[in-house]
Enzyme design. Structure first.
Site, PDB file in Angstrom:
ATOM      1  N   THR A 256      72.682  77.939  62.955  1.00  0.00           N
ATOM      2  CA  THR A 256      71.671  77.983  61.894  1.00  0.00           C
ATOM      3  C   THR A 256      71.429  79.418  61.475  1.00  0.00           C
ATOM      4  OG1 THR A 256      69.884  78.213  63.508  1.00  0.00           O
ATOM      5  CG2 THR A 256      70.323  75.988  62.680  1.00  0.00           C
ATOM      6  N   ASP A 257      70.955  79.599  60.232  1.00  0.00           N
ATOM      7  CA  ASP A 257      70.212  80.809  59.974  1.00  0.00           C
ATOM      8  C   ASP A 257      68.905  80.655  60.751  1.00  0.00           C
ATOM      9  OD1 ASP A 257      69.350  83.231  59.006  1.00  0.00           O
ATOM     10  OD2 ASP A 257      69.927  82.817  56.949  1.00  0.00           O
ATOM     11  N   TRP A 258      68.224  81.754  60.994  1.00  0.00           N
ATOM     12  CA  TRP A 258      67.085  81.718  61.922  1.00  0.00           C
ATOM     13  C   TRP A 258      65.934  80.900  61.317  1.00  0.00           C
ATOM     14  CZ3 TRP A 258      71.131  83.435  63.688  1.00  0.00           C
ATOM     15  CH2 TRP A 258      71.251  84.051  64.935  1.00  0.00           C
TER      16      TRP A 258
END
Length: 725
Positions: A256-258
């Site tokens: 994921t992106d954060w």
């Protein structure tokens, strides 16, 4: 000769067989490890344990995975469970130029050198995944994160990102191509629902990711924040499950992106492998480890235990994670890495030199002779402001950053170099820009006074990496220069006609003063060696050869994303429709006959070039053929230099709307003064196909096509007619 050929074939075959045998052995070892893991241990490997790491399994000797922000260098160490910096004294790095500068070099070999160097730094810092490169398409000049990407053309982004990825991964460090996909603005990025045609998706926004997987063999992919057709892209049935892991056969890890995960079942079933940054406070506010409550943590475990999700789902994720480990931290043969050495600073300088673009040079105003005794006024805050800090997650703690002023002072030692700030922007903290506290009128008047008495003015302005400029989590508010720079330039040009403008930015800007500037240089964010590289070009020590990776519109409405209503950009807060469809960048300008301020592929030189001849072996082709095109080019000037030959294609008889031209090949050619060279191109006819929504596949139509040979999208010099059956 036949015997030699046979030996080479046998050697190649043996090498391929050896690689397959190695991969097969690794897969067997992974099988054995999975058999030994408990269900709890498997699930634990699928989510973060800190801001930048995911857990291993201590009892089996499986290591943690450590990640670092990129893509322009290895970010300073962050605390285990907060966004504060850890305060280490040994985590400085080489700051490489932003990816817009790399794309501007049009030099894939240099992209590989860049990737190797930044990968070496990541390896030395014991990182397993470097979060880059970014290949989202430059759709609007307001996107705050454009400086991290490779421009508006999918072919250019593909060609430049693949060697970068391969270079990084020679170090046993996984590149992580991002942000998959359609994260083309920062405003409302966490929830905006992007709607676009399948054609635009496949022709414009997916190709660089596809090349990263199929040609670059990238080991990890980062999901994006936004939605596409109502579903978040970090766990998307079509984008990840069907296209990325299905059609393209991606065998690596999706991260994921954060904070971009939103649902346990979707994340589990739609291809997400490692969940990072889902907004807990970690160990600081809960009795249990808050990371255990990520979507792919305890909720995932419970769904498997109650039979809602089959255990084979987590096995697939763990298999991919272990495969990545065998390529990185479980590969006993990977090198040790290097950090911030002279070689890396030289790579940074070389990329900066080749990435700088000479946009305008009236009456050969540049280069400036460093032997001349004269007064040079360097005006502008960007002449001294650090640009490696700020901008969001790509900010860096560099060993040094040579400012433009320092570079100019050290090169032009015979000149009287004076500096005036001219304007001030103030620092930026998250989404809050703090006023500088300096008086704008006083700064402006002091700059005008300095300009009056100078022989030459070098205005070093543009944007910076503060909020709502070139910065993550916020878009620009307009196309014009901020902090009164346009007005300041008008006042300076009223008292001194010898003004060259150096723009430090990752985006196009409006230029109401363009006609009065003697020269305009696009300098980007150039990293550690910024000032030296800029001085190299201004002095003529280096002949500029950079080319624009995106179009500069005259006004914002001339850009395709801004030619419609707010639903096209920025959206209504919920949905957004890409109304310009496939006509992004120069495709829009050319097809709609809207003259840009500076066109895609534009870039001047201190010498001149002439394309003398262009020819193909034959003019009739069929599907699968390779067009063999030769182009002869001569350096007709008095200094050595490099030109980029650009090959575009025009479909004369298409059954659907197509752009006037599309880039399909390019070659950067270095030539000594007076030298001629024949350059050969091999262009796959299949690249002429368009994505046919009725067939849900690529369609190469028969008919008449043109090869357009030029040195910019608006500078076509030769045209060759061909037929495709």
């Amino acid at each position: 000769m036949k015997q030699l050929f046979l030996v080479l074939v046998l050697m190649l075959s043996a090498n391929v067989s050896f690689i397959f045998a190695q991969e097969e052995a690794v897969e067997k070892q992974i099988d054995q490890i999975i058999d030994q893991l408990s269900l709890e241990e498997k699930v634990k490997m699928c989510h973060a344990q800190s801001k930048f790491s995911s857990p291993g399994v201590e009892r089996l000797g499986i290591p943690e995975i450590w990640m670092s922000d990129g893509p322009h260098g290895v970010r300073a160490e962050i605390e285990w469970d907060s966004w504060s910096y850890a305060g280490w004294t040994n985590d400085s790095c080489t700051a490489f130029p932003a990816l817009t500068a790399l794309a501007s070099t049009f030099n894939p070999a240099l992209a590989h050198k860049y990737g190797v160097a930044v990968g070496e730094e990541a390896r030395y810092r014991k990182k397993d995944i470097l979060l880059g490169p970014g290949v989202n398409i430059y759709r609007t000049p307001l996107n705050g994160r454009n400086f991290e990407y490779m421009g508006e053309d999918p072919y250019l982004a593909s060609i430049m990102s693949v060697p970068y990825i391969q270079g990084v991964q020679t170090n046993g460090v996984a590149a992580c191509v991002k942000h998959y996909v359609l994260n083309n603005q920062e405003i409302w990025r966490s929830h905006i629902n992007v709607q676009l045609s399948d054609r635009a998706l496949h022709e414009i926004y997916l190709p660089a990711f596809k090349a990263a997987v199929e040609e670059g063999d990238v080991w990890s992919v980062m999901g994006a924040y936004n939605k596409y057709n109502g579903q978040h892209t970090s766990h998307h049935e079509v984008l990840i499950k069907q296209i990325l892991k299905g059609d393209w056969g991606f065998d690596g890890v999706v991260v994921t992106d954060w904070g971009s995960a939103h649902d346990t079942k979707e994340a589990a079933l739609n291809g997400l492998d490692i969940e990072m940054g889902t907004g807990t406070d970690g160990l600081t506010t809960s009795k249990e480890n808050a990371y255990d409550y990520y979507y792919l943590a305890k909720p995932f475990l419970e769904m498997i235990k109650n039979g809602e999700i089959d255990e084979s789902v987590v096995d697939d994720k763990v298999r991919r994670i272990l495969r990545l480990m065998y390529r990185t931290n479980m590969d006993k043969t990977r090198p040790f890495g290097k950090k911030a050495n002279a070689e890396h600073f030289q790579v940074a300088r070389e990329v900066a030199q080749e990435g700088i673009i000479l946009l305008k040079n009236s009456k050969s105003f540049l280069p400036i002779n460093p032997e001349t005794k004269q007064t040079i006024a360097v005006i502008g805050e960007n002449a001294t402001r650090m640009m490696t800090v700020g901008g969001g997650s790509s900010e860096l703690k560099t060993v040094h950053e040579i400012s433009p002023l320092q570079g100019i002072e050290e090169r032009f030692t015979n000149a009287n170099v004076v500096h005036a700030m001219g304007y001030a922007s103030g620092p930026s903290v998250y989404d809050n820009v703090i006023p500088s506290g300096l008086d704008a009128d006083s700064l402006q008047q002091a700059a005008v006074d300095v300009a009056k008495n100078a022989d030459i003015v070098l205005f070093v302005g543009g944007l910076n990496k503060s909020h709502e400029q070139d910065c993550e989590n916020g878009d620009r508010k307009g196309l014009n220069l901020p902090f009164g720079q346009d007005e300041l330039l008008a006042d300076i040009m009223a008292v001194n006609k010898n003004v060259a403008v150096v723009l430090v930015s990752g985006n196009a800007v409006a230029m109401p003063w363009q006609s009065k500037a003697k020269a305009i240089v696009q300098a980007w964010y150039l990293g550690s060696e910024a000032g030296y590289a800029l001085a190299d070009v201004l002095s003529g020590d280096v002949n500029p050869s950079g080319k624009l990776p995106f179009s500069f519109p005259v006004k914002l409405e001339d850009n395709g994303a801004h030619a419609f209503d707010e639903l096209s950009y920025p959206g209504d807060g919920t949905d957004q429709v890409y109304k310009e469809d496939i006509l992004v960048g120069y495709r829009w300008h050319d097809t709609k006959n809207i003259k840009p301020l500076y066109a895609f592929g534009h870039g001047l030189s201190y010498t001149s070039f002439k394309v003398n001849n262009a020819a193909v072996a034959i003019t009739n082709y069929k599907k699968g053929d390779s067009i063999q095109l030769s182009v002869e080019i001569t350096n007709t000037g008095k200094v050595d230099g490099a030109e980029v030959i650009q090959i575009y294609v025009h479909d004369k008889e298409s059954s659907v709307m197509r752009p006037i031209k599309e880039l399909k090949s390019f070659e950067k050619v270095g030539l000594n003064a007076g030298q001629s060279k024949k350059v050969d191109f091999n262009i796959d006819v299949n690249a002429f196909a368009f994505y046919d929504e009725t067939q849900r596949d690529w369609n190469l139509e028969s008919g008449a096509y043109q090869l357009l040979i030029g040195t910019a999208s608006d500078k076509i010099i030769k045209t060759i007619n061909i037929q495709v059956e």
